[in-house]
Design a protein around this motif. Structure first.
Motif, short mmCIF file in Angstrom:
data_model
loop_
_atom_site.label_atom_id
_atom_site.label_comp_id
_atom_site.label_asym_id
_atom_site.label_seq_id
_atom_site.Cartn_x
_atom_site.Cartn_y
_atom_site.Cartn_z
N THR A 145 76.90 18.03 2.57
CA THR A 145 76.17 18.61 3.70
C THR A 145 76.53 20.08 3.77
OG1 THR A 145 77.92 18.26 5.35
CG2 THR A 145 76.40 16.42 4.95
N SER A 146 75.77 20.84 4.53
CA SER A 146 76.07 22.27 4.64
C SER A 146 77.40 22.51 5.35
CB SER A 146 74.94 22.99 5.39
OG SER A 146 74.74 22.42 6.67
N ASP A 147 77.82 21.58 6.22
CA ASP A 147 79.10 21.72 6.91
C ASP A 147 80.26 21.18 6.08
OD1 ASP A 147 78.01 22.87 9.20
OD2 ASP A 147 77.60 20.93 10.10
N SER A 148 80.00 20.18 5.24
CA SER A 148 81.04 19.58 4.41
C SER A 148 80.50 19.42 2.99
CB SER A 148 81.46 18.22 4.98
OG SER A 148 82.50 17.65 4.22
N PRO A 149 80.42 20.53 2.25
CA PRO A 149 79.75 20.51 0.95
C PRO A 149 80.58 19.85 -0.14
CG PRO A 149 80.66 22.68 1.36
CD PRO A 149 80.88 21.89 2.61
N VAL A 150 79.89 19.24 -1.10
CA VAL A 150 80.51 18.85 -2.36
C VAL A 150 80.51 20.10 -3.22
CG1 VAL A 150 80.32 17.43 -4.42
CG2 VAL A 150 79.82 16.44 -2.18
N VAL A 151 81.68 20.65 -3.45
CA VAL A 151 81.80 21.97 -4.07
C VAL A 151 81.40 21.91 -5.54
CG1 VAL A 151 83.40 23.83 -4.63
CG2 VAL A 151 83.57 22.65 -2.43
N SER A 152 80.62 22.91 -5.94
CA SER A 152 80.09 22.95 -7.30
C SER A 152 79.69 24.38 -7.66
CB SER A 152 78.86 22.04 -7.41
OG SER A 152 78.14 22.27 -8.61
N PRO A 153 79.73 24.75 -8.96
CA PRO A 153 79.25 26.06 -9.38
C PRO A 153 77.78 26.06 -9.79
CG PRO A 153 80.37 25.01 -11.20
CD PRO A 153 80.42 24.03 -10.05
N ARG A 154 77.04 25.02 -9.47
CA ARG A 154 75.68 24.85 -10.02
C ARG A 154 74.73 25.99 -9.67
NH1 ARG A 154 71.54 22.33 -6.96
NH2 ARG A 154 70.80 21.33 -8.86
N HIS A 155 74.96 26.69 -8.56
CA HIS A 155 74.03 27.75 -8.16
C HIS A 155 74.31 29.08 -8.85
CE1 HIS A 155 72.00 25.33 -5.26
NE2 HIS A 155 73.08 25.10 -4.55
N LEU A 156 75.45 29.21 -9.51
CA LEU A 156 75.79 30.46 -10.21
C LEU A 156 75.00 30.54 -11.51
CD1 LEU A 156 77.63 32.98 -10.30
CD2 LEU A 156 79.31 31.57 -11.50
#
Length: 567
Positions: A145-156
């Motif tokens: 979720t935007s408040d509790s994200p699953v962290v990832s580099p996918r957008h870089l």
């Protein structure tokens, strides 16, 4: 792991045994461990490629703060001041936030190419009610979720220096640590051997990965300190000039010295002590993973976040920031001393993701009468209501616009007809241009006509600054730039009194400092860019990349006859 694990106790002991800043003893971190059995061997003046790249980011460390406090530094900063000093580095783009800024440091490209246009952006067609996507998350994961994200580099969208090093030789290690997940992700990139950030009461890592022994030990020791609490941090004598209370409604800032109540993890997280444990974990990872110990260069990215937390909560011109920088100077000194004691040949670079500005209430007392807080009419809800009232265009649900409230992107709600969308954007642009707090307004069509900027970043037009962080896939349909001195947020609140994010140089200009043992130091005031860091470091460690990989250029950081760019 491909290398033997050194003693974690040894790591802890060496970090704490190093000398601290004379006027500011180091923050409480970990209990001292027994001294090592044998003294480390000092490294000779190095030749050839360094074995370790140490990339340091200080969140919200403006060139103005660097200039204000540099004469007082006697710890880690003092060492860097003996190297190549570029006091006018630029995060050249307009989106001066944490995620975009960190995305430039080791990719060598502007946010327009990293794709990281903000800390968050809005995807109006997404199933989430808030339509918000975090810059370092995998929103396709149902658990995110935007408040509790699953962290990832996918957008870089661009490779980091660490990614390129591992591509050239998979034996290279790419490691990052920070209090903030987005800092660790954006500096390490897509292929990190280890990446840690603070969450709640301890360091964590990517979903599906286990904490290493080094991270577990750091969490245990930090947890003990949080549980027992600690007194106020010492105030160096030279902080007295800024030790004055500034009333802001029912609270004040300017005199706080970071006492730690037992069990108060949130206060710990937003204090100089957070930087101290970040530096401690960095050293433990050096030992655990054997960084810088063989012929294959490694990269260690360390982002210190407390300057940003302090700047937001207390502004930049009170005793809080003075104490923070004194403590950070000592933390940096312990980090450098620990690498020296291990005989590691490293090149260090220090810069920042963005600058920052002070609370406008204090600025107005210090010669900046135009400093102000944002007009509530520029927030999303107010703009949506005003445009709907003028045009009759309404969103199917919620606000008509997302993202307004400061300099940056404004997104239009999904589901409008082409005619209604055009009508709403035209009305929005007219309202923004009529507001005295707005310096410039651009549409997506305007940005399509602006060439990618080149040349000295201090001379770029407003449109060019915006273009450097504009990505047509993610940026808003309208981009609003507020005037100089306008601070986002309509009123101060406890824990948030000042911020950044504007296209002005107090947010764009940051120091860039390089150091390696034996190099001939110098100071060069000419403007450079943070996108110059990656090609500069790549040349030092023999990493080549196809033409067009970088937006920046290699800087020759040795003031002597040798050319570190290999020309």
């Amino acid at each position: 792991m491909r290398r033997s694990i050194a003693s974690l106790v040894l790591a802890t002991g060496l970090v704490l045994a190093a000398p601290a800043l004379a006027d500011a003893p180091p923050a409480e971190t970990l209990p001292p461990a027994p001294a090592p059995a044998a003294a480390p061997v000092a490294a000779p003046v190095p030749q050839g490629q360094p074995r370790l790249v140490l990339a340091i980011s200080i969140d919200q460390f403006s060139a103005d703060l660097f200039a204000q406090y540099r004469e007082h530094f006697t710890g880690g900063f003092a060492r860097l001041l003996q190297g190549a000093v570029f006091p006018s580095g630029f995060q050249s783009h307009a989106a001066t936030e944490t995620c975009p800024g960190h995305s430039t440091l080791l990719t060598g490209v502007h946010p327009a190419r990293t794709g990281i246009v903000a800390n968050d952006w809005f995807v109006t067609g997404i199933a989430r009610a808030d339509k918000q996507v975090y810059c370092a998350e995998d929103e396709t994961d149902p658990a995110s979720t935007s408040d509790s994200p699953v962290v990832s580099p996918r957008h870089l969208k661009a490779p980091t220096l660490g990614d390129l090093m591992k591509q050239a030789n998979p034996a290279a290690l790419n490691v990052a640590v920070s209090a903030k997940d987005r800092a660790a992700v954006m500096m390490s990139g897509h292929v990190a051997d280890a990446a840690y950030w603070w969450l709640g009461k301890g360091f964590t890592t990517y979903k599906g990965r286990a904490l290493s022994p080094a991270a577990q030990r750091e969490n245990e020791d930090a947890g003990k300190l949080i549980a027992q609490g600690a007194p106020e941090l010492p105030e160096p004598a030279w902080c007295g000039a800024v030790d004055r209370a500034l009333p802001l409604g029912d609270f004040s800032i300017g005199t706080y010295r970071f006492p730690l109540a037992p069990g108060d993890a949130k206060t710990f997280n937003r204090s100089p002590r957070m930087d101290a444990v970040t530096g401690d974990l960095a050293v433990r990872l050096v030992d655990e993973m054997g960084l810088g110990r063989d012929a294959v260069p490694d990269v260690l990215s360390v982002s210190f976040s407390a300057t940003d937390y302090v700047g937001h909560a207390y502004g930049t011109q009170g005793v809080e920031m003075c104490v923070q920088l004194a403590q950070l100077d000592a933390t940096l000194g312990r980090l450098f001393d620990a690498l020296d004691q291990r005989g590691i040949d490293y090149v260090a670079v220090l810069s920042a993701d963005h600058g920052g500005t002070d609370a406008p209430e204090r600025q107005r007392l210090q010669g900046v009468p135009e400093a102000s807080r944002l007009d509530p009419a520029l927030e999303s809800g107010a703009l949506s209501e005003a445009v709907s009232r003028q045009t009759g265009v309404k969103a199917k649900s919620g606000d008509l616009f997302y993202g307004a409230g400061s300099s940056g992107d404004i997104w239009l709600a999904d589901g409008l007809s082409r005619q209604d969308a055009k009508k709403a954007i035209a009305a929005l642009v007219a309202i923004l241009r009529a507001n005295p707090q707005v310096a410039a307004v651009f549409t997506a069509e305007d940005m399509a006509k602006v060439a990618v900027p080149t040349g000295h970043p201090q001379d770029w037009t407003m449109a060019e600054r915006v273009r450097a962080s504009y990505d047509p896939e993610r940026s808003g349909q309208v981009l609003m730039m507020t005037r100089r001195g306008v601070v986002p947020g309509t009123a101060p609140r406890l824990g948030y009194t000042a911020t950044h994010g504007s296209p002005w140089d107090y947010d764009r200009r940051v120091p860039m400092l390089f150091w390696r043992k034996g190099m001939a130091g110098f100071e060069q005031p000419a403007p450079v860019e943070t996108v110059d860091i990656a090609p500069t470091l790549a040349a030092m460690i023999g990493i080549s990349a196809p033409q067009g990989t970088w937006d920046g250029r290699c800087l020759d950081i040795d003031g002597g006859p040798s050319d570190t760019c290999g020309k």
